[in-house]
Design a protein around this motif. Structure first.
Motif, PDB file in Angstrom:
ATOM      1  N   ARG A  78      42.234  36.017  48.263  1.00  0.00           N
ATOM      2  CA  ARG A  78      42.053  35.357  49.236  1.00  0.00           C
ATOM      3  C   ARG A  78      40.315  33.801  48.630  1.00  0.00           C
ATOM      4  O   ARG A  78      40.979  32.948  48.528  1.00  0.00           O
ATOM      5  CB  ARG A  78      41.420  34.761  50.379  1.00  0.00           C
ATOM      6  CG  ARG A  78      41.356  33.655  51.676  1.00  0.00           C
ATOM      7  CD  ARG A  78      41.192  34.067  53.252  1.00  0.00           C
ATOM      8  NE  ARG A  78      42.992  34.576  53.960  1.00  0.00           N
ATOM      9  CZ  ARG A  78      42.971  35.926  54.189  1.00  0.00           C
ATOM     10  NH1 ARG A  78      42.055  36.485  54.056  1.00  0.00           N
ATOM     11  NH2 ARG A  78      44.233  36.728  54.911  1.00  0.00           N
ATOM     12  N   HIS A  79      39.642  34.754  48.481  1.00  0.00           N
ATOM     13  CA  HIS A  79      38.820  33.996  46.982  1.00  0.00           C
ATOM     14  C   HIS A  79      38.301  34.831  45.764  1.00  0.00           C
ATOM     15  O   HIS A  79      37.453  34.275  45.243  1.00  0.00           O
ATOM     16  CB  HIS A  79      37.377  34.647  48.523  1.00  0.00           C
ATOM     17  CG  HIS A  79      37.796  34.156  49.739  1.00  0.00           C
ATOM     18  ND1 HIS A  79      37.025  33.523  49.776  1.00  0.00           N
ATOM     19  CD2 HIS A  79      37.822  34.997  51.442  1.00  0.00           C
ATOM     20  CE1 HIS A  79      37.693  32.983  51.406  1.00  0.00           C
ATOM     21  NE2 HIS A  79      37.767  34.742  51.768  1.00  0.00           N
ATOM     22  N   ALA A  80      39.770  35.237  44.839  1.00  0.00           N
ATOM     23  CA  ALA A  80      39.484  35.805  44.250  1.00  0.00           C
ATOM     24  C   ALA A  80      40.059  35.059  43.268  1.00  0.00           C
ATOM     25  O   ALA A  80      40.929  33.733  43.529  1.00  0.00           O
ATOM     26  CB  ALA A  80      40.622  36.874  44.137  1.00  0.00           C
ATOM     27  N   ILE A  81      39.887  35.194  41.850  1.00  0.00           N
ATOM     28  CA  ILE A  81      41.057  34.378  40.809  1.00  0.00           C
ATOM     29  C   ILE A  81      41.774  35.460  40.280  1.00  0.00           C
ATOM     30  O   ILE A  81      40.739  36.490  40.277  1.00  0.00           O
ATOM     31  CB  ILE A  81      39.572  33.500  39.885  1.00  0.00           C
ATOM     32  CG1 ILE A  81      40.310  32.430  38.716  1.00  0.00           C
ATOM     33  CG2 ILE A  81      38.866  34.260  39.466  1.00  0.00           C
ATOM     34  CD1 ILE A  81      40.033  31.613  38.759  1.00  0.00           C
ATOM     35  N   VAL A 133      41.106  40.602  37.181  1.00  0.00           N
ATOM     36  CA  VAL A 133      41.306  39.850  38.592  1.00  0.00           C
ATOM     37  C   VAL A 133      39.942  39.686  39.103  1.00  0.00           C
ATOM     38  O   VAL A 133      39.213  41.070  38.775  1.00  0.00           O
ATOM     39  CB  VAL A 133      41.872  41.033  39.685  1.00  0.00           C
ATOM     40  CG1 VAL A 133      41.668  40.049  41.147  1.00  0.00           C
ATOM     41  CG2 VAL A 133      43.531  40.694  39.588  1.00  0.00           C
ATOM     42  N   ASN A 134      38.897  38.664  39.196  1.00  0.00           N
ATOM     43  CA  ASN A 134      37.877  38.595  39.456  1.00  0.00           C
ATOM     44  C   ASN A 134      37.631  38.117  41.161  1.00  0.00           C
ATOM     45  O   ASN A 134      38.145  37.620  41.656  1.00  0.00           O
ATOM     46  CB  ASN A 134      36.872  37.457  38.805  1.00  0.00           C
ATOM     47  CG  ASN A 134      36.710  38.485  38.016  1.00  0.00           C
ATOM     48  OD1 ASN A 134      35.713  38.043  36.847  1.00  0.00           O
ATOM     49  ND2 ASN A 134      37.803  39.144  36.477  1.00  0.00           N
ATOM     50  N   ASN A 135      36.845  38.798  41.790  1.00  0.00           N
ATOM     51  CA  ASN A 135      36.169  38.662  43.312  1.00  0.00           C
ATOM     52  C   ASN A 135      36.954  38.843  44.601  1.00  0.00           C
ATOM     53  O   ASN A 135      37.303  38.763  44.961  1.00  0.00           O
ATOM     54  CB  ASN A 135      35.589  37.294  43.765  1.00  0.00           C
ATOM     55  CG  ASN A 135      34.736  37.106  44.621  1.00  0.00           C
ATOM     56  OD1 ASN A 135      33.751  37.600  44.924  1.00  0.00           O
ATOM     57  ND2 ASN A 135      35.017  35.987  45.086  1.00  0.00           N
ATOM     58  N   TYR A 136      38.417  39.739  44.396  1.00  0.00           N
ATOM     59  CA  TYR A 136      39.742  40.223  45.135  1.00  0.00           C
ATOM     60  C   TYR A 136      38.446  40.705  46.238  1.00  0.00           C
ATOM     61  O   TYR A 136      37.065  41.439  46.682  1.00  0.00           O
ATOM     62  CB  TYR A 136      40.211  41.333  44.480  1.00  0.00           C
ATOM     63  CG  TYR A 136      39.469  42.843  44.319  1.00  0.00           C
ATOM     64  CD1 TYR A 136      39.786  43.113  45.027  1.00  0.00           C
ATOM     65  CD2 TYR A 136      38.920  42.500  42.750  1.00  0.00           C
ATOM     66  CE1 TYR A 136      39.159  44.904  44.496  1.00  0.00           C
ATOM     67  CE2 TYR A 136      38.323  43.867  42.651  1.00  0.00           C
ATOM     68  CZ  TYR A 136      38.817  45.169  43.289  1.00  0.00           C
ATOM     69  OH  TYR A 136      38.725  46.498  43.125  1.00  0.00           O
ATOM     70  N   ASN A 137      39.263  41.514  47.324  1.00  0.00           N
ATOM     71  CA  ASN A 137      39.057  41.980  48.877  1.00  0.00           C
ATOM     72  C   ASN A 137      39.451  42.729  49.304  1.00  0.00           C
ATOM     73  O   ASN A 137      40.409  43.108  48.118  1.00  0.00           O
ATOM     74  CB  ASN A 137      38.682  40.755  49.090  1.00  0.00           C
ATOM     75  CG  ASN A 137      39.433  40.670  50.195  1.00  0.00           C
ATOM     76  OD1 ASN A 137      40.461  41.088  51.118  1.00  0.00           O
ATOM     77  ND2 ASN A 137      39.462  39.022  49.934  1.00  0.00           N
TER      78      ASN A 137
END
Length: 465
Positions: free
Chosen positions: A44-47, A443-447
């Motif tokens: 949702r907030h990742a790239i 993948v960066n900034n996954y939750n």
């Protein structure tokens, strides 16, 4: 006969049509799988970035965010590895030399290291701590020396700053945060054996360290947590201090719980270990050591008597990628800089790599890196750059060694990368269509949990099979 030929032709045609269908289906399948992946709540907030090419032709099979710089974590190691092959050569070896100078009441011992990260490593029979110490002690005893007055290490041309930009305090005291010196020892690692009580929140004591540490101490601020919580202990070692603290938790009812730390001064640890080995042979030697640049006149007054040679680069890269040893990456980066500029510094190594790949079609802006291992969260690399460098590697005579070094995950030959909020895979795979694909997936900034994300990344990469 004609019927047989017709049947054979028809069979061949069917096979070719099937391969063509499979080949055409891969981009569509990747697109659908990646779209589903991007829509997952963990993203949702990742790239995310995925770049795939046909390894033989170089034709782009799939590209999503391939030109966006992302933190690569340990997938950066493939770039360092390929660069080392190119700039050092697959047969490159390190040398650690020992020299002496006689005095009226003993001798001065001078160590002339070259940055070898394998010195004292347990990964090869020829490099183990026991072998290295015994061979060195025997060589000294065979000179007829009974007393060593001082031990020096020549660090000429080598930047002794062991912590690259962006490494965090929680990392640098632990084994995976061991930085490179010109003299490395036991992969700059030691183990701590811990004992916890039976009550939640009870104190955790330090049983011992392996090996015994010289010149610095540890204290525990750990507490016991619930059974099954695992290793949540971190060693915090302030720079230039002589005492470290261990904070966090380990499970209750542990009598011999092992964690591993980074030696703050591998040269001093080696001096202490060598002193003990010499003592057993009747030779007196101090446990302290002086690390400084030696002048040419000083070097000229010493006689070299013992040389330790490392395994070749091909073998070093194997363990570098298979076990993701950060120390090896940082040592290789400084070694490349030292060989090509005479200055063994991380910054020089970074500039060297950026310039080298820029001349081969990978812009510096796609390799915004600050270290050689990927441990720093400041690194930014594009998946396009990683694939371009992997493609370059395929055409080189040393490629088989590099390919062998890549681990296998999910049935795919690829290097993984993990730091907080970052997960990546990059490598090669040959699919059912007979084509080999070169890819990078970041993948960066996954939750959420890393393990859950990995399964979803595997599902996307399965479309290459």
């Amino acid at each position: 006969m004609k019927n047989l030929l017709a049947k054979a032709f028809l069979l061949l045609l069917l096979v070719l049509v099937q391969f063509a269908a499979l080949s055409q289906a891969v981009p569509d399948k990747l697109n659908a799988a990646f779209q589903a992946f991007q829509n997952d709540p963990q993203l949702r907030h990742a790239i995310a970035s995925l770049y795939v090419v046909d390894a033989k032709t170089g034709q782009v099979v799939f590209d999503k965010n391939g030109m966006i710089g992302l933190a690569p974590a340990s997938t950066l190691k493939v770039i360092t590895s390929v660069s080392a092959y190119e700039l050092l050569g697959d047969g490159y070896t390190y040398q650690t030399k020992m020299a002496y100078q006689k005095t009226n009441d003993g001798a001065l011992l001078l160590l002339l290291p070259g940055g070898d990260p394998t010195f004292g490593s347990w990964r090869w029979k020829s490099t183990t701590e026991e072998v290295a110490l015994q061979d060195a002690a025997l060589a000294i005893r065979n000179l007829g020396i009974k007393t060593i007055k001082k031990v020096r290490v020549d660090n000429s041309g080598w930047n002794e700053e062991t912590v690259p930009d962006g490494w965090i305090w929680q990392d640098v005291g632990n084994y995976y945060g061991a930085g490179p010196s010109k003299l490395n020892w036991r992969e700059n690692q030691y183990d701590v054996i811990l004992k916890s009580g039976s009550q939640l929140g009870s104190a955790v004591s330090i049983v011992k360290t392996v090996p015994a540490l010289y010149g610095y101490t540890l204290r525990s601020e750990l507490s016991a947590a619930s059974a099954g919580t695992g290793d949540n202990a971190f060693i915090y070692f302030p720079l230039n201090a002589q005492s470290a603290v261990i904070r966090g938790t380990i499970p209750v009812n542990e009598n011999s719980f092992k964690i591993s730390g980074a030696l703050p001064s591998p040269a001093h640890q080696f001096a202490g270990s060598l002193s003990d080995a010499l003592q057993r042979m009747g030779v007196q030697s101090p446990k302290s050591i002086t690390v400084r640049e030696q002048s040419k006149s000083e070097l000229g007054s010493f006689t070299t008597f013992h040389t330790i040679t490392s395994p070749p680069l091909d073998s070093i890269v194997y363990w570098f990628n298979r076990k993701s040893i950060n120390l090896y990456g940082e040592a290789l980066l400084k070694t490349m800089a030292f060989k090509h500029s005479g200055s063994g510094s991380t910054d020089k190594g970074v500039a060297l790599l950026q310039n080298y790949w820029s001349k081969r079609g990978v812009p510096e802006t796609e390799l915004s890196i600050v270290d050689g291992s990927g441990l720093s969260p400041l690194n930014r690399v594009t998946t396009h750059a990683q694939v371009s460098i992997l493609q370059h590697a395929r055409k080189q005579p040393w490629f088989d060694g590099f390919y062998t070094s890549l681990p296998v995950y999910n049935g795919i030959k690829m290097k993984s990368g993990t730091i907080r909020g970052v997960k990546g895979y990059t490598g090669y795979h040959t699919g059912k269509d007979g084509k080999t694909y070169t890819f990078s997936f970041l993948v960066n900034n996954y939750n959420g949990s890393s393990s859950a994300l990995v399964k979803k990344m595997y599902k996307v990469l399965d479309e290459l099979k």
